[in-house]
Design an enzyme around this catalytic site. Structure first.
Site, short mmCIF file in Angstrom:
data_model
loop_
_atom_site.label_atom_id
_atom_site.label_comp_id
_atom_site.label_asym_id
_atom_site.label_seq_id
_atom_site.Cartn_x
_atom_site.Cartn_y
_atom_site.Cartn_z
N CYS A 1 0.86 -1.18 0.00
CA CYS A 1 0.00 0.00 0.00
C CYS A 1 0.90 1.23 0.00
CB CYS A 1 -0.87 -0.02 1.26
SG CYS A 1 -1.88 1.45 1.47
N CYS B 1 -0.75 3.38 -6.58
CA CYS B 1 -1.70 2.82 -5.62
C CYS B 1 -1.90 1.39 -6.08
CB CYS B 1 -3.02 3.58 -5.65
SG CYS B 1 -4.35 2.76 -4.74
N1 DGL Z 1 -3.88 0.39 -1.97
C1 DGL Z 1 -3.59 1.64 -1.36
C2 DGL Z 1 -2.33 2.26 -1.97
O1 DGL Z 1 -1.52 1.60 -2.59
C3 DGL Z 1 -4.60 2.73 -1.20
C4 DGL Z 1 -6.04 2.57 -1.14
C5 DGL Z 1 -6.70 3.38 -0.02
O2 DGL Z 1 -6.79 2.82 1.08
O3 DGL Z 1 -7.12 4.53 -0.24
O4 DGL Z 1 -2.11 3.42 -1.85
#
Ligand code: DGL
Length: 281
Positions: free
Chosen positions: A79, A194
């Protein structure tokens, strides 16, 4: 020399939601013999617009609870929104555990761009981070770097994985600011900063106003995990492990579409939950 380990490696992959699956997929491809736990903080998802101290405290809470159960040898923070904040605090608190983060791939984007116009598509949190500003300064200084913060794209990717219909126009509205035309040319590289966004890869390619090089860092992260495991004495090879465990902090059962998607990734959901504490709620 590190002694060769006889047991399979245990790997914990963490994300606020389902985006980390795109990273998990590539790690599992390189290391099918490892035992996996995928942990999604869906009780708090999305992280994209949360205050930094809330994210830092919550990720530490979730990991502390998970470590007690899954005792991982390597932890992947799949993330960007979290990694751009939590890697330092996590390494300070658990110095013996190797953490691999996911941060905006600005260096490979700058290396790949011909027009010198690159866009970084991420959550509002990630585009606002000092960490991201430092990457732009260190690796993108000879490019026009367009930071695009989308609050909606990660939830839209989750909706698709849960089998809901998402109108093309909703995705177009989120990605359009990443496509810029200037006197010297136009955007030719878009960083998927993301982990949710590669879940929409087919839609992104189809809906882009022109062809660009989409940079997904998952293969590089998988190679890093593989390298760390080898260094720790976990040789690659051996029979593939069975289904990995998917843990959701909400405790909610995935719907049929998500259950099928998880199975296709090689995961099955196990009973577990972790309610947000008052500071995180
Ligand atoms: N998957 C997460 C990232 O790579 C973000 C998603 C979220 O929780 O807003 O930033």
């Amino acid at each position: 020399m590190t002694r060769a380990k006889l047991e399979p490696a245990r790997i914990l992959v963490f994300d606020s939601g389902l985006g980390g699956l795109t990273v998990f997929r590539d790690i599992r491809r390189l290391r099918p013999e490892a035992r996996y736990t995928y942990c999604a903080d869906d009780a708090v998802f999305p992280y994209g617009e949360l205050a930094p101290d809330v994210v830092i405290a919550r990720v530490a809470d979730v990991l502390a609870a998970q470590f007690a159960i899954s005792q991982p040898h390597v932890v992947v923070i799949a993330c960007n929104t979290a990694s751009t904040l939590v890697l330092g605090p996590l390494r300070a608190r658990w110095p013996d555990i190797p953490f691999v983060g996911t941060v905006p791939a600005i260096k490979p984007a700058a290396e790949a761009s011909h027009s010198r116009m690159i866009s970084v598509l991420a959550t509002p949190g990630t585009v606002a981070r000092d960490y991201t500003a430092a990457l732009v300064r260190d690796f993108g200084s000879d490019c026009a770097v367009n930071l695009v913060g989308s609050a909606r794209l990660a939830p839209l990717a989750e909706a698709v994985l849960r089998g809901r219909k998402v109108a093309d126009a909703e995705i177009v509205a989120e990605i359009s600011p990443a496509f810029v035309t200037g006197p010297q040319g136009r955007t030719d590289v878009v960083v998927l900063a993301c982990t949710h966004y590669p879940l929409l890869m087919a839609q992104l390619r189809r809906l882009a106003p022109w062809e660009v090089n989409w940079i997904d860092p998952a293969p590089a992260i998988a190679r890093r995990v593989d390298h760390l495991l080898t260094k720790a004495g976990f040789a690659a090879g051996g029979p593939a492990s069975g289904l990995g465990k998917a843990c959701f902090t909400s405790g909610a059962e995935p719907n049929a579409a998500l259950t099928a998607a998880l199975a296709a990734y090689g995961l099955h959901r196990v009973e577990w939950s972790l309610a947000p504490t008052s500071i995180n709620a």
